[in-house]
Design an enzyme around this catalytic site. Structure first.
Site, PDB file in Angstrom:
ATOM      1  N   CYS A 114       7.610 -23.460-108.212  1.00  0.00           N
ATOM      2  CA  CYS A 114       7.570 -23.722-109.609  1.00  0.00           C
ATOM      3  C   CYS A 114       7.877 -22.775-110.465  1.00  0.00           C
ATOM      4  O   CYS A 114       8.161 -22.898-111.869  1.00  0.00           O
ATOM      5  CB  CYS A 114       6.195 -24.253-110.000  1.00  0.00           C
ATOM      6  SG  CYS A 114       5.705 -25.782-109.013  1.00  0.00           S
ATOM      7  N   HIS A 250       5.861 -24.069-117.737  1.00  0.00           N
ATOM      8  CA  HIS A 250       6.062 -24.842-116.775  1.00  0.00           C
ATOM      9  C   HIS A 250       4.987 -26.049-116.896  1.00  0.00           C
ATOM     10  O   HIS A 250       3.761 -25.841-117.085  1.00  0.00           O
ATOM     11  CB  HIS A 250       5.713 -24.111-115.202  1.00  0.00           C
ATOM     12  CG  HIS A 250       5.484 -25.130-114.133  1.00  0.00           C
ATOM     13  ND1 HIS A 250       6.532 -25.926-113.825  1.00  0.00           N
ATOM     14  CD2 HIS A 250       4.587 -25.101-113.382  1.00  0.00           C
ATOM     15  CE1 HIS A 250       6.022 -26.568-112.643  1.00  0.00           C
ATOM     16  NE2 HIS A 250       5.055 -26.007-112.318  1.00  0.00           N
ATOM     17  N   ASN A 280       5.388 -33.039-112.849  1.00  0.00           N
ATOM     18  CA  ASN A 280       5.734 -31.585-112.443  1.00  0.00           C
ATOM     19  C   ASN A 280       7.189 -31.791-111.869  1.00  0.00           C
ATOM     20  O   ASN A 280       7.137 -32.209-110.730  1.00  0.00           O
ATOM     21  CB  ASN A 280       4.512 -31.083-111.646  1.00  0.00           C
ATOM     22  CG  ASN A 280       4.947 -29.716-111.090  1.00  0.00           C
ATOM     23  OD1 ASN A 280       5.938 -29.179-111.301  1.00  0.00           O
ATOM     24  ND2 ASN A 280       3.663 -29.033-110.782  1.00  0.00           N
TER      25      ASN A 280
HETATM   26  O1  UT7 Z   1       3.148 -26.495-110.082  1.00  0.00           O
HETATM   27  C1  UT7 Z   1       2.419 -25.549-109.437  1.00  0.00           C
HETATM   28  C2  UT7 Z   1       1.195 -25.245-109.991  1.00  0.00           C
HETATM   29  N1  UT7 Z   1       0.378 -26.547-109.655  1.00  0.00           N
HETATM   30  C3  UT7 Z   1      -0.638 -26.760-110.584  1.00  0.00           C
HETATM   31  O2  UT7 Z   1      -0.736 -25.835-111.469  1.00  0.00           O
HETATM   32  C4  UT7 Z   1      -1.532 -27.784-110.580  1.00  0.00           C
HETATM   33  C5  UT7 Z   1      -2.897 -27.131-110.698  1.00  0.00           C
HETATM   34  N2  UT7 Z   1      -4.087 -28.236-110.413  1.00  0.00           N
HETATM   35  C6  UT7 Z   1      -4.146 -29.284-111.313  1.00  0.00           C
HETATM   36  O3  UT7 Z   1      -3.414 -29.740-111.968  1.00  0.00           O
HETATM   37  C7  UT7 Z   1      -5.564 -30.134-111.190  1.00  0.00           C
HETATM   38  O4  UT7 Z   1      -6.369 -29.428-110.270  1.00  0.00           O
HETATM   39  C8  UT7 Z   1      -5.225 -31.691-110.409  1.00  0.00           C
HETATM   40  C9  UT7 Z   1      -4.427 -32.640-111.489  1.00  0.00           C
HETATM   41  C10 UT7 Z   1      -4.326 -31.376-109.148  1.00  0.00           C
HETATM   42  C11 UT7 Z   1      -6.654 -32.214-109.893  1.00  0.00           C
HETATM   43  O5  UT7 Z   1      -7.514 -32.208-111.238  1.00  0.00           O
HETATM   44  P1  UT7 Z   1      -8.851 -31.893-110.970  1.00  0.00           P
HETATM   45  O6  UT7 Z   1      -9.713 -32.216-112.275  1.00  0.00           O
HETATM   46  O7  UT7 Z   1      -9.026 -30.307-110.501  1.00  0.00           O
HETATM   47  O8  UT7 Z   1      -9.537 -32.792-109.982  1.00  0.00           O
HETATM   48  P2  UT7 Z   1     -10.167 -32.307-108.647  1.00  0.00           P
HETATM   49  O9  UT7 Z   1      -9.242 -32.142-107.238  1.00  0.00           O
HETATM   50  O10 UT7 Z   1     -11.318 -31.489-108.581  1.00  0.00           O
HETATM   51  O11 UT7 Z   1     -10.623 -34.051-108.039  1.00  0.00           O
HETATM   52  C12 UT7 Z   1     -11.594 -34.651-108.652  1.00  0.00           C
HETATM   53  C13 UT7 Z   1     -11.792 -36.024-108.127  1.00  0.00           C
HETATM   54  C14 UT7 Z   1     -12.172 -35.960-106.691  1.00  0.00           C
HETATM   55  O12 UT7 Z   1     -13.066 -36.796-106.400  1.00  0.00           O
HETATM   56  P3  UT7 Z   1     -14.574 -36.334-105.908  1.00  0.00           P
HETATM   57  O13 UT7 Z   1     -14.308 -35.481-104.761  1.00  0.00           O
HETATM   58  O14 UT7 Z   1     -14.824 -35.540-107.197  1.00  0.00           O
HETATM   59  O15 UT7 Z   1     -15.113 -37.694-105.622  1.00  0.00           O
HETATM   60  C15 UT7 Z   1     -10.675 -36.306-106.049  1.00  0.00           C
HETATM   61  O16 UT7 Z   1     -10.897 -37.204-104.787  1.00  0.00           O
HETATM   62  O17 UT7 Z   1     -10.569 -36.873-108.419  1.00  0.00           O
HETATM   63  C16 UT7 Z   1     -10.377 -37.432-107.131  1.00  0.00           C
HETATM   64  N3  UT7 Z   1      -8.728 -37.647-107.247  1.00  0.00           N
HETATM   65  C17 UT7 Z   1      -8.068 -38.686-107.771  1.00  0.00           C
HETATM   66  N4  UT7 Z   1      -8.817 -39.737-107.914  1.00  0.00           N
HETATM   67  C18 UT7 Z   1      -7.677 -40.695-108.595  1.00  0.00           C
HETATM   68  C19 UT7 Z   1      -7.670 -36.587-106.746  1.00  0.00           C
HETATM   69  N5  UT7 Z   1      -6.723 -37.218-107.017  1.00  0.00           N
HETATM   70  C20 UT7 Z   1      -7.088 -38.499-107.629  1.00  0.00           C
HETATM   71  C21 UT7 Z   1      -5.849 -39.398-108.017  1.00  0.00           C
HETATM   72  N6  UT7 Z   1      -6.478 -40.500-108.532  1.00  0.00           N
HETATM   73  N7  UT7 Z   1      -4.814 -39.376-107.732  1.00  0.00           N
END
Ligand code: UT7
Length: 323
Positions: A114, A250, A280
């Site tokens: 990225c 980004h 992204n």
């Molecule tokens: O480009 C390179 C750099 N990349 C980035 O900068 C990405 C950085 N990270 C992010 O943007 C965020 O961390 C994400 C968007 C990937 C995830 O958001 P989050 O608020 O950190 O969510 P999380 O990973 O803590 O997940 C929260 C909940 C989980 O459920 P539980 O364990 O709390 O029951 C996940 O299983 O959301 C669930 N979850 C989803 N639910 C519905 C994860 N993906 C999904 C989904 N739809 N697509």
């Protein structure tokens, strides 16, 4: 005499097929509400048959050349950032070079995921300022959809395909307010490779592999690293955040963009956001957003524009340009 790399044109390209969050929700257990609330993404473009990293890159490059008013034959350097090349080799840059008909100059790919476009820009700028080339195409292009695990809802909803390109020309720039790239800072920290990677490769599995990410940890590092590197570039140039007209980040997550802007006291209206439409697109996201804001008239000649990115590796960087 001071040589500066001046940005003289931009272009971008997207696949034909737009895919909404509602369509994603038919493929995996997710919802429009979750994706919008956690990421700001509403739409992404997915490459179809015949659309590859090189075809998108070539289209973006052609548009950038038209915007610069430059014949492709004048290009003597192509640096293309991608994590999804058409083939393991030759470099996708050479495929683009041939498609544009400017064979004979320098052409190679850069791999920094990225942050790839920032790395490519830094390399091209250095080569122009040392006289190795005079006119460069710097391209970020990806077909990330081809390395996504379409059963993994934690990654597949986040990414899209596309390409962006800029033309850089070496110009004598002795006046203090001359346009061009003013400063670039790049970093990497391989200790965090396990947080964002592809689980395959030619030398390990002999396969292409799929994207794996520990999103929450990446998020935390991204905000800290981006705020730090933005401060470094401001220190290098002696500027303050309020002298920046636009930040073109980004486009990984709208919440990362908000948090980074807040850390630096940058008003949110100065941040160019396209993640809602493109998702992204890895190395393509910064030049895609830059082209969008130049074509819609927000970014004007004379503006101070800060580019920044963070991605797998980890790699991260920022670059300040006077347009
Ligand atoms: O480009 C390179 C750099 N990349 C980035 O900068 C990405 C950085 N990270 C992010 O943007 C965020 O961390 C994400 C968007 C990937 C995830 O958001 P989050 O608020 O950190 O969510 P999380 O990973 O803590 O997940 C929260 C909940 C989980 O459920 P539980 O364990 O709390 O029951 C996940 O299983 O959301 C669930 N979850 C989803 N639910 C519905 C994860 N993906 C999904 C989904 N739809 N697509």
């Amino acid at each position: 005499m001071t040589i500066r790399s001046v940005l003289t044109g931009t272009g971008s390209a997207l696949p034909k097929r737009a895919v909404s969050n509602a369509e994603m929700a038919q493929m995996v257990d997710t919802s429009d509400e979750w994706i919008v609330e956690r990421t700001g993404i509403r739409n992404r473009y997915i490459a179809g048959e015949g659309e590859t990293t090189s075809t998108l890159a070539t289209e973006a490059a052609r548009k950038a050349l038209i915007a610069a008013g430059l014949d492709a034959a004048k290009i003597d350097l192509i640096v293309l950032a991608t994590a999804t090349p058409d083939q393991t080799f030759p470099a996708t840059a050479t495929i683009v070079q041939h498609a544009l008909g400017c064979n004979g100059g320098i052409a190679f790919d850069v791999s920094a995921v990225c942050s790839g476009f920032l790395y490519a820009l830094g390399v091209a700028d250095s080569m122009l300022r040392t006289g190795m080339a005079k006119r460069a195409l710097v391209i970020g292009a990806e077909t990330f959809s081809r390395i996504l695990d379409w059963d993994d809802r934690t990654t597949c909803v986040l990414f899209g395909d596309g390409a962006g390109a800029v033309v850089l020309e070496a110009r004598d720039s002795d006046e203090a307010d001359a346009p061009g790239i003013l400063a670039t800072r790049l970093h990497a920290d391989g200790a965090h490779a396990c947080l964002l990677y592809v689980d395959g490769g030619p030398s390990t599995t002999g396969t292409v592999g799929k994207v794996r990410m520990k999103g929450r940890e990446v998020f935390r590092h991204a905000v800290t690293n981006l705020a730090d590197v933005l401060r470094e570039v401001l220190d290098d140039t002696g500027l303050t955040a309020d002298q920046i007209d636009w930040v073109v980040p980004h486009q990984a997550n709208a919440r990362i963009l908000d948090a980074t802007a807040r850390k630096l006291d940058l008003p949110p209206e100065k941040v160019v956001i396209t993640v809602d439409q493109h998702a992204n697109t890895s190395a393509a996201s910064v030049p895609l957003a830059l082209d969008t804001a130049i074509r819609d008239g927000r970014i004007q000649p004379g503006h101070m524009v800060m580019l920044e990115a963070m991605g797998g590796g980890f790699t991260w960087g920022a670059s300040l340009i006077r347009i």
